[in-house]
Write a protein that holds these residues in place. Structure first.
Motif, PDB file in Angstrom:
ATOM      1  N   LEU A 155       0.807  -1.219   0.000  1.00 29.22           N
ATOM      2  CA  LEU A 155       0.000   0.000   0.000  1.00 29.22           C
ATOM      3  C   LEU A 155       0.841   1.270   0.000  1.00 29.22           C
ATOM      4  CD1 LEU A 155      -2.728  -1.070   2.598  1.00 29.22           C
ATOM      5  CD2 LEU A 155      -2.833  -1.168   0.109  1.00 29.22           C
ATOM      6  N   GLU A 156       2.156   1.127  -0.073  1.00 27.88           N
ATOM      7  CA  GLU A 156       3.059   2.277  -0.107  1.00 27.88           C
ATOM      8  C   GLU A 156       2.777   3.231   1.049  1.00 27.88           C
ATOM      9  OE1 GLU A 156       2.735   4.059  -3.931  1.00 27.88           O
ATOM     10  OE2 GLU A 156       3.413   2.293  -5.015  1.00 27.88           O
ATOM     11  N   THR A 157       2.671   2.656   2.240  1.00 31.87           N
ATOM     12  CA  THR A 157       2.391   3.446   3.429  1.00 31.87           C
ATOM     13  C   THR A 157       3.556   4.383   3.723  1.00 31.87           C
ATOM     14  OG1 THR A 157       1.126   1.594   4.318  1.00 31.87           O
ATOM     15  CG2 THR A 157       1.745   3.332   5.864  1.00 31.87           C
ATOM     16  N   SER A 158       3.232   5.646   3.967  1.00 32.58           N
ATOM     17  CA  SER A 158       4.264   6.646   4.216  1.00 32.58           C
ATOM     18  C   SER A 158       3.788   7.616   5.289  1.00 32.58           C
ATOM     19  CB  SER A 158       4.599   7.416   2.936  1.00 32.58           C
ATOM     20  OG  SER A 158       5.438   8.508   3.212  1.00 32.58           O
ATOM     21  N   LEU A 159       4.626   7.825   6.297  1.00 29.85           N
ATOM     22  CA  LEU A 159       4.297   8.780   7.354  1.00 29.85           C
ATOM     23  C   LEU A 159       4.196  10.199   6.805  1.00 29.85           C
ATOM     24  CD1 LEU A 159       3.865   9.370  10.362  1.00 29.85           C
ATOM     25  CD2 LEU A 159       6.358   9.567  10.601  1.00 29.85           C
ATOM     26  N   TRP A 160       5.058  10.535   5.828  1.00 33.00           N
ATOM     27  CA  TRP A 160       5.029  11.874   5.265  1.00 33.00           C
ATOM     28  C   TRP A 160       3.743  12.121   4.480  1.00 33.00           C
ATOM     29  CZ3 TRP A 160       8.260  14.452   7.830  1.00 33.00           C
ATOM     30  CH2 TRP A 160       9.477  13.893   8.237  1.00 33.00           C
ATOM     31  N   LYS A 161       3.217  11.085   3.818  1.00 36.48           N
ATOM     32  CA  LYS A 161       1.936  11.239   3.118  1.00 36.48           C
ATOM     33  C   LYS A 161       0.812  11.520   4.110  1.00 36.48           C
ATOM     34  CE  LYS A 161       2.738   8.436  -1.030  1.00 36.48           C
ATOM     35  NZ  LYS A 161       2.286   7.242  -1.801  1.00 36.48           N
ATOM     36  N   ILE A 162       0.869  10.857   5.272  1.00 35.84           N
ATOM     37  CA  ILE A 162      -0.158  11.086   6.292  1.00 35.84           C
ATOM     38  C   ILE A 162      -0.086  12.513   6.810  1.00 35.84           C
ATOM     39  CG2 ILE A 162      -0.959  10.390   8.581  1.00 35.84           C
ATOM     40  CD1 ILE A 162       0.049   7.573   7.955  1.00 35.84           C
ATOM     41  N   ILE A 163       1.142  13.010   7.070  1.00 37.63           N
ATOM     42  CA  ILE A 163       1.314  14.376   7.569  1.00 37.63           C
ATOM     43  C   ILE A 163       0.814  15.381   6.535  1.00 37.63           C
ATOM     44  CG2 ILE A 163       3.014  16.094   8.277  1.00 37.63           C
ATOM     45  CD1 ILE A 163       4.679  13.784   9.415  1.00 37.63           C
ATOM     46  N   ALA A 164       1.189  15.177   5.269  1.00 39.51           N
ATOM     47  CA  ALA A 164       0.714  16.069   4.206  1.00 39.51           C
ATOM     48  C   ALA A 164      -0.794  15.981   4.041  1.00 39.51           C
ATOM     49  CB  ALA A 164       1.410  15.714   2.890  1.00 39.51           C
ATOM     50  N   GLY A 165      -1.331  14.774   4.241  1.00 37.27           N
ATOM     51  CA  GLY A 165      -2.784  14.597   4.139  1.00 37.27           C
ATOM     52  C   GLY A 165      -3.532  15.385   5.196  1.00 37.27           C
ATOM     53  N   PHE A 166      -2.980  15.442   6.414  1.00 40.11           N
ATOM     54  CA  PHE A 166      -3.622  16.228   7.470  1.00 40.11           C
ATOM     55  C   PHE A 166      -3.635  17.710   7.117  1.00 40.11           C
ATOM     56  CE2 PHE A 166      -2.970  12.602  10.458  1.00 40.11           C
ATOM     57  CZ  PHE A 166      -4.277  12.547  10.918  1.00 40.11           C
ATOM     58  N   ALA A 167      -2.573  18.173   6.477  1.00 41.53           N
ATOM     59  CA  ALA A 167      -2.546  19.573   6.040  1.00 41.53           C
ATOM     60  C   ALA A 167      -3.643  19.831   5.002  1.00 41.53           C
ATOM     61  CB  ALA A 167      -1.169  19.915   5.472  1.00 41.53           C
ATOM     62  N   ASN A 168      -3.794  18.926   4.043  1.00 47.27           N
ATOM     63  CA  ASN A 168      -4.864  19.063   3.042  1.00 47.27           C
ATOM     64  C   ASN A 168      -6.242  18.968   3.685  1.00 47.27           C
ATOM     65  OD1 ASN A 168      -2.988  19.269   0.970  1.00 47.27           O
ATOM     66  ND2 ASN A 168      -2.926  17.048   0.633  1.00 47.27           N
ATOM     67  N   LEU A 169      -6.362  18.093   4.698  1.00 50.24           N
ATOM     68  CA  LEU A 169      -7.637  17.961   5.401  1.00 50.24           C
ATOM     69  C   LEU A 169      -8.017  19.276   6.074  1.00 50.24           C
ATOM     70  CD1 LEU A 169      -9.962  16.144   6.368  1.00 50.24           C
ATOM     71  CD2 LEU A 169      -8.527  15.485   8.311  1.00 50.24           C
ATOM     72  N   GLY A 170      -7.029  19.941   6.665  1.00 48.20           N
ATOM     73  CA  GLY A 170      -7.302  21.242   7.281  1.00 48.20           C
ATOM     74  C   GLY A 170      -7.808  22.252   6.273  1.00 48.20           C
ATOM     75  N   THR A 171      -7.267  22.213   5.064  1.00 46.35           N
ATOM     76  CA  THR A 171      -7.725  23.116   4.001  1.00 46.35           C
ATOM     77  C   THR A 171      -9.183  22.865   3.653  1.00 46.35           C
ATOM     78  OG1 THR A 171      -5.480  23.188   3.081  1.00 46.35           O
ATOM     79  CG2 THR A 171      -7.292  23.900   1.643  1.00 46.35           C
ATOM     80  N   PHE A 172      -9.570  21.583   3.552  1.00 49.16           N
ATOM     81  CA  PHE A 172     -10.954  21.239   3.235  1.00 49.16           C
ATOM     82  C   PHE A 172     -11.901  21.652   4.365  1.00 49.16           C
ATOM     83  CE2 PHE A 172      -9.100  18.198   0.125  1.00 49.16           C
ATOM     84  CZ  PHE A 172      -9.827  18.599  -0.976  1.00 49.16           C
ATOM     85  N   VAL A 173     -11.445  21.500   5.601  1.00 49.06           N
ATOM     86  CA  VAL A 173     -12.279  21.896   6.732  1.00 49.06           C
ATOM     87  C   VAL A 173     -12.574  23.389   6.690  1.00 49.06           C
ATOM     88  CG1 VAL A 173     -12.335  22.118   9.247  1.00 49.06           C
ATOM     89  CG2 VAL A 173     -11.565  19.985   8.211  1.00 49.06           C
ATOM     90  N   VAL A 174     -11.560  24.180   6.367  1.00 49.14           N
ATOM     91  CA  VAL A 174     -11.753  25.630   6.259  1.00 49.14           C
ATOM     92  C   VAL A 174     -12.750  25.953   5.148  1.00 49.14           C
ATOM     93  CG1 VAL A 174     -10.609  27.807   5.690  1.00 49.14           C
ATOM     94  CG2 VAL A 174      -9.487  26.165   7.213  1.00 49.14           C
ATOM     95  N   LEU A 175     -12.650  25.241   4.014  1.00 46.17           N
ATOM     96  CA  LEU A 175     -13.570  25.483   2.904  1.00 46.17           C
ATOM     97  C   LEU A 175     -15.003  25.087   3.251  1.00 46.17           C
ATOM     98  CD1 LEU A 175     -11.396  24.189  -0.102  1.00 46.17           C
ATOM     99  CD2 LEU A 175     -11.947  26.566   0.452  1.00 46.17           C
ATOM    100  N   MET A 176     -15.176  24.136   4.179  1.00 44.81           N
ATOM    101  CA  MET A 176     -16.509  23.659   4.545  1.00 44.81           C
ATOM    102  C   MET A 176     -17.228  24.576   5.530  1.00 44.81           C
ATOM    103  SD  MET A 176     -16.043  19.541   4.967  1.00 44.81           S
ATOM    104  CE  MET A 176     -15.812  18.462   3.548  1.00 44.81           C
ATOM    105  N   LEU A 177     -16.521  25.516   6.115  1.00 42.91           N
ATOM    106  CA  LEU A 177     -17.115  26.373   7.138  1.00 42.91           C
ATOM    107  C   LEU A 177     -17.498  27.721   6.547  1.00 42.91           C
ATOM    108  CD1 LEU A 177     -14.675  25.599  10.097  1.00 42.91           C
ATOM    109  CD2 LEU A 177     -16.951  24.639   9.677  1.00 42.91           C
ATOM    110  N   PRO A 178     -18.677  28.228   6.956  1.00 42.57           N
ATOM    111  CA  PRO A 178     -19.710  27.564   7.771  1.00 42.57           C
ATOM    112  C   PRO A 178     -20.607  26.697   6.898  1.00 42.57           C
ATOM    113  CG  PRO A 178     -20.397  29.789   7.262  1.00 42.57           C
ATOM    114  CD  PRO A 178     -19.038  29.620   6.649  1.00 42.57           C
ATOM    115  N   PRO A 179     -21.236  25.675   7.477  1.00 42.41           N
ATOM    116  CA  PRO A 179     -22.173  24.853   6.687  1.00 42.41           C
ATOM    117  C   PRO A 179     -23.307  25.715   6.134  1.00 42.41           C
ATOM    118  CG  PRO A 179     -21.660  23.791   8.778  1.00 42.41           C
ATOM    119  CD  PRO A 179     -21.106  25.182   8.859  1.00 42.41           C
ATOM    120  N   ASP A 180     -23.573  25.582   4.850  1.00 42.10           N
ATOM    121  CA  ASP A 180     -24.579  26.433   4.210  1.00 42.10           C
ATOM    122  C   ASP A 180     -25.237  25.661   3.064  1.00 42.10           C
ATOM    123  OD1 ASP A 180     -26.139  28.460   3.233  1.00 42.10           O
ATOM    124  OD2 ASP A 180     -24.477  29.637   2.409  1.00 42.10           O
ATOM    125  N   PRO A 181     -26.553  25.456   3.122  1.00 39.36           N
ATOM    126  CA  PRO A 181     -27.225  24.723   2.032  1.00 39.36           C
ATOM    127  C   PRO A 181     -27.336  25.522   0.746  1.00 39.36           C
ATOM    128  CG  PRO A 181     -28.838  25.531   3.591  1.00 39.36           C
ATOM    129  CD  PRO A 181     -27.494  25.849   4.187  1.00 39.36           C
TER     130      PRO A 181
END
Length: 284
Positions: free
Chosen positions: A49-75
């Motif tokens: 699965l090509e597991t990489s700790l650095w990919k996980i760390i970078a993924g958390f940074a991208n996740l934070g970006t998506f969380v910011v884009l999702m706020l505030p929830p708006d239909p």
């Protein structure tokens, strides 16, 4: 009163049961082989699965970006919010009807697959393998199959949930039936009860609380599953979730996720109330 053994008695007891205490060489080798196989499978998975700790760390940074884009929830609009809420109730209906129908169909199959009810090996084997076959196909695959059979819409989603849960319920119900206490059944038999009476008065009262608890849990779980199968056109809120993700409407995505979370929380609260109403409150 305590029972004390002398040193001689203790040594004699150990010598008499030395084989059971030390274990056989065959058992030790099997244990080592199983542990080695599991470790090897784990390491193979890490490399494949090509597991990489650095990919996980970078993924958390991208996740934070998506969380910011999702706020505030708006239909997006009130009309859009009404559409989303209607789709949520459609998802709940898919999960509820699919689970209930699966439980109704699996109930007699559970008795057929239980060894302490049906002694015929052929019937028992066919019932078990049939449920294994149905259970081996994921709900999403069943949704794709039923969409092609009956067309797009919530009816296909309900059939997918029903088919997927049929095998799982049959297995769970049969295992619950096989683990019941035999004394109530023997009591019914001792007063001249038939096989049907044994099932009705000896088995069902014991397994009914367990079955009810399992069905209530699956209603909650299938509310989430119905969201996924909606993505392939099987109705419900999943269709809108896929659409908003595809069009990058992240605030609407977060609104839909909150709706699903609220529904699951409410269903969990109601299922706990119903479960305690059936089995009674017991100390844990």
């Amino acid at each position: 009163m305590t029972l004390a053994l002398s040193a001689a008695d203790r040594n004699a007891l150990i010598a008499r049961h030395k084989a059971a205490i030390d274990g056989s060489l065959k058992t030790k080798l099997i244990t080592i082989a199983v542990i080695g196989g599991l470790v090897g499978l784990f390491l193979y998975g890490l490399t494949t699965l090509e597991t990489s700790l650095w990919k996980i760390i970078a993924g958390f940074a991208n996740l934070g970006t998506f969380v910011v884009l999702m706020l505030p929830p708006d239909p997006g609009s009130f009309a859009r919010a009404i559409i989303f809420v209607k789709a949520l109730f459609e998802t709940i209906a898919i999960a509820f009807l699919g689970t209930i129908l699966a439980a109704i169909l699996a109930f007699p199959l559970g008795f057929l697959a239980a060894k302490n009810v049906v002694a015929n090996r052929i019937v028992h084997f066919l019932a078990r393998r049939s449920m294994d076959t149905v259970r081996g196909v994921d709900a999403l695959i069943w949704a794709l199959i039923w969409v092609n059979v009956v067309g797009l819409g919530p009816f296909a989603g309900m059939l997918a949930i029903m088919t997927s849960d049929l095998g799982a319920f049959g297995k769970l119900f049969s295992e619950a039936i096989e683990s019941v206490d035999r004394k109530p059944v023997e009591g019914v038999t001792s007063v001249g009860g038939s096989k049907l009476h044994e099932i009705r008065f000896g088995l069902i009262p014991q397994v009914l609380p367990v079955i009810a608890s399992q069905v209530l849990y699956y209603i909650e779980s299938n509310t989430r599953s119905s969201t996924i199968i909606g993505i392939v056109g099987a109705g419900g809120i999943g269709l809108y979730l896929a659409e908003t993700i595809r069009t990058l409407e992240w605030q609407q995505v977060s609104f839909l996720i909150l709706l699903v979370l609220a529904a699951v929380t409410a269903i969990d609260f109601l299922s706990n109330k119903l479960r305690f109403a059936i089995i009674g409150k017991r100390a844990v």
